[in-house]
Enzyme design. Structure first.
Site, PDB file in Angstrom:
ATOM      1  N   THR A  47       0.825  -1.206   0.000  1.00 49.95           N
ATOM      2  CA  THR A  47       0.000   0.000   0.000  1.00 49.95           C
ATOM      3  C   THR A  47       0.858   1.253   0.000  1.00 49.95           C
ATOM      4  OG1 THR A  47      -1.682  -1.242   1.199  1.00 49.95           O
ATOM      5  CG2 THR A  47      -1.920   1.147   1.185  1.00 49.95           C
ATOM      6  N   TYR A 134       5.061 -12.372   5.195  1.00 49.51           N
ATOM      7  CA  TYR A 134       3.937 -11.812   4.434  1.00 49.51           C
ATOM      8  C   TYR A 134       3.616 -12.760   3.293  1.00 49.51           C
ATOM      9  CZ  TYR A 134       1.337  -8.293   1.653  1.00 49.51           C
ATOM     10  OH  TYR A 134       0.395  -7.608   0.925  1.00 49.51           O
ATOM     11  N   LYS A 162       1.580 -12.020   8.130  1.00 49.78           N
ATOM     12  CA  LYS A 162       0.456 -11.328   7.492  1.00 49.78           C
ATOM     13  C   LYS A 162      -0.067 -12.280   6.436  1.00 49.78           C
ATOM     14  CE  LYS A 162      -0.792  -7.365   4.608  1.00 49.78           C
ATOM     15  NZ  LYS A 162      -0.306  -6.184   3.844  1.00 49.78           N
ATOM     16  N   ILE A 205      -3.488  -6.108   9.101  1.00 49.16           N
ATOM     17  CA  ILE A 205      -2.717  -5.042   8.467  1.00 49.16           C
ATOM     18  C   ILE A 205      -3.613  -4.503   7.367  1.00 49.16           C
ATOM     19  CG2 ILE A 205      -0.646  -4.493   7.136  1.00 49.16           C
ATOM     20  CD1 ILE A 205       0.827  -6.603   8.817  1.00 49.16           C
TER      21      ILE A 205
END
Length: 291
Positions: A47, A134, A162, A205
């Site tokens: 992001t 992640y 994540k 997240i």
């Protein structure tokens, strides 16, 4: 260590020929999120357009995040790469800047085998900074399987994942396989926040928390207080916003939403391009209805 609502923050740029870094805007955005009660800050993730930040910009963004947060919540810095040595450099820099942990995406494009993945993540964990794995198969082309995650979780510095596979069965299995470790399973999808909490996850997240941190925090805190009915109400209030964040490639919609709300955002960097007029109007309507 990492739990609750952790916004994956955007990286604001100026609308100049270089889309240069807006450090003052970054500071303002982080402070606004902190005032709304978020439980952590995640700079330089997907992001935050980490793929188009220079090494020096990574240092600036992470350093500013650590400075602004000033110990109020954890800072989990995105430092992953499909080049292990580059990931080491980024992670060491984040540690030196004072980040509380490093978010390490599974190496993309080169599709390492199992032993390569273990060596990659272990080399980063050996830098003596808490590591959150992640898993985002839609971007990396590779899925971190529960048994591999469980093996990695035995490293004392690998403290969480994540999980953005969108597969609640897989997420549940990871939680089951890591119960004996001090290991947090964090949703990587806003819409999966409540389901992941329900099976024992630690939080999210979040992309949507850039736009409405208050309701995201409210949903999490209602769940933790045992008020599932209230958490469900907030989940469904947030659902249209969560969907709107993915009417185009992340972070194109969230940057436009933040800009429409009057906060620092600016353009996305190429090869991403800005939201077209039709989708911008669609997003605007969602924001108006969201209130």
């Amino acid at each position: 260590m990492f739990e609750g609502i952790l916004p994956a923050i955007i990286t604001p740029f100026y609308r100049d020929s270089r889309a240069s870094l807006d450090i003052e805007g970054l500071q303002s955005n982080i402070e606004s999120l902190l005032q709304r009660g978020v439980h952590g800050i995640v700079p330089c993730g997907s992001t935050g357009e980490s793929a188009t930040l220079t090494f020096e910009e990574h240092e600036q963004v992470i350093g500013k995040a650590v400075e602004v947060v000033d110990g109020r919540v954890p800072v989990l810095a995105g430092t992953g790469s499909n080049n292990t040595e580059e990931a080491v450099r980024l992670t060491r820099s984040a540690k030196d800047a004072g980040a509380d942990g490093a978010l390490i995406i599974s190496p993309y494009y080169n599709k390492p085998n199992r032993s390569g993945l273990i060596k990659h993540f272990t080399k980063l964990a050996d830098l003596d900074i808490p590591i959150v794995l992640y898993n985002v198969p839609g971007r990396t082309g590779q899925n971190l399987q529960p048994d591999l995650v469980a093996e990695l979780a035995r490293h004392p510095n690998i403290v969480g994942i994540k999980e953005a596979s969108g597969d609640i069965t897989q997420i549940s299995r990871i939680i089951e396989e890591t119960r004996d470790e001090e290991f947090s399973v964090i949703s990587g999808d806003d819409a999966m926040t409540l389901p992941v909490l329900a099976v024992g996850g630690a939080g999210v997240i979040s992309v949507a928390a850039n736009v409405d941190p208050g309701r995201m925090v409210g949903m999490y805190e209602a769940f933790r207080a045992g008020d599932l009915a209230r958490a469900q109400v907030l989940h469904y209030e947030l659902a249209p916003l969560m969907r709107a964040m993915f009417i185009d490639t992340n972070p194109i919609p969230v940057k436009k939403a933040v800009e429409l709300l009057g906060m620092a955002a600016g353009p996305v960097r190429l090869p991403l391009d800005e939201l077209d007029e039709a989708k911008t109007e669609q997003l605007r309507k969602v924001l108006v209805n969201h209130g």
